[in-house]
Design a protein around this motif. Structure first.
Motif, PDB file in Angstrom:
ATOM      1  N   ASN A 195      29.699 -23.703  -0.330  1.00  0.00           N
ATOM      2  CA  ASN A 195      28.768 -24.779   0.173  1.00  0.00           C
ATOM      3  C   ASN A 195      29.610 -25.814   0.669  1.00  0.00           C
ATOM      4  OD1 ASN A 195      26.658 -23.297  -0.217  1.00  0.00           O
ATOM      5  ND2 ASN A 195      26.468 -23.864  -2.177  1.00  0.00           N
ATOM      6  N   TYR A 238      25.100 -22.004   6.746  1.00  0.00           N
ATOM      7  CA  TYR A 238      25.062 -23.263   6.159  1.00  0.00           C
ATOM      8  C   TYR A 238      23.744 -23.888   6.179  1.00  0.00           C
ATOM      9  CZ  TYR A 238      25.914 -28.036   5.719  1.00  0.00           C
ATOM     10  OH  TYR A 238      25.697 -29.534   5.463  1.00  0.00           O
ATOM     11  N   THR A 242      21.415 -27.981   0.923  1.00  0.00           N
ATOM     12  CA  THR A 242      22.110 -27.494  -0.237  1.00  0.00           C
ATOM     13  C   THR A 242      22.981 -28.540  -0.511  1.00  0.00           C
ATOM     14  OG1 THR A 242      21.920 -25.180   0.399  1.00  0.00           O
ATOM     15  CG2 THR A 242      23.530 -25.715  -1.221  1.00  0.00           C
ATOM     16  N   THR A 244      26.209 -29.630  -3.217  1.00  0.00           N
ATOM     17  CA  THR A 244      27.196 -29.322  -4.094  1.00  0.00           C
ATOM     18  C   THR A 244      27.865 -30.268  -5.062  1.00  0.00           C
ATOM     19  OG1 THR A 244      28.967 -29.553  -2.345  1.00  0.00           O
ATOM     20  CG2 THR A 244      27.912 -27.535  -2.270  1.00  0.00           C
TER      21      THR A 244
END
Length: 244
Positions: A195, A238, A242, A244
């Motif tokens: 990620n 991607y 998201t 990280t």
């Protein structure tokens, strides 16, 4: 001389060697084990046969071990003979004490020879557990016998060269079979932090809102510039949502 005997092949000297060892052993047993005053052939044979059983119980496997086993039984027989003489001289203390001292010495000699035999056998057992060492010993024994027989005038073939097996193929280390070791630093980073790598490539650098430790600037540039299928797949997968 008959025609059959004239064409008969001479005996193999290598096969005669063990017979010579055991014939010599038997001659020594008859000469050294029975006491000198014993004249009855049956009793003499009985003493020798008892010594044979004792030697066999020591499990000698070659000429050297047979010789040491013989040393054990002959020293023990001499100790018994010295004790017998000491008992006959019980009215003469000084000679009796000398005989008893000689008996003690021969007992120690017998015990030392028995200990030596155990050490020799232990060393042999260790080498026999290693096939290469066992083959080396067998060849050395055969070659030594051949050279000594040749020096004695016997017609024997020269020993063949020792066969040395080829070196085994090196066992690959775990890293050799690990495909990860073939990846560069950018691919390593992408496999470890997919990620983060995708986010760096999408933003053309580390986002200012990133909550993870920034990679080195050189690694960031390698991640952005990489055309590796691993990172290109991250581009396709991607998801900007998201975190990280």
């Amino acid at each position: 001389m008959s025609e059959a005997s004239a064409t008969e092949d001479p005996p193999d000297p290598f096969q005669l060697l063990p017979k010579a060892v055991y014939r010599t052993l038997m001659a020594d047993l008859y000469a050294l084990v029975p006491c000198p005053t014993l004249t009855d052939p049956e009793l003499i044979a009985e003493r020798v046969h008892a010594a044979i059983a004792e030697i066999a119980s020591m499990v000698p496997a070659n000429a050297e071990e047979c010789a040491i086993s013989l040393r054990v039984v002959t020293a023990d027989a001499q100790a018994k003979e010295n004790i017998r003489q000491a008992r006959q001289l019980f009215n003469d203390p000084i000679p009796a004490m000398k005989c008893q001292a000689q008996a003690s010495l021969m007992m120690r000699t017998a015990n030392a020879a028995r200990s030596m035999l155990l050490r020799v056998q232990s060393a042999r057992h260790k080498r026999e557990a290693i096939p290469a060492a066992c083959n080396q010993d067998a060849w050395t024994i055969h070659a030594t016998q051949a050279f000594l027989l040749a020096a004695d005038g016997q017609q024997v073939p020269e020993p063949e060269p020792l066969f040395v097996p080829p070196e085994p193929e090196p066992v690959p280390t775990p890293h050799d079979d690990d495909p990860i070791t073939r990846y560069d630093e950018a691919e390593h980073y992408a496999l470890t932090y997919p990620n983060r790598a995708a986010e760096i490539r999408a933003h053309g650098g580390v986002p200012s809102t990133a909550r993870y430790g920034h990679p080195e600037a050189k690694l960031v540039q390698e991640i952005i510039a990489s055309t590796s299928p691993i990172l290109r797949q991250l581009d396709e997968e991607y998801d900007p949502n998201t975190r990280t």
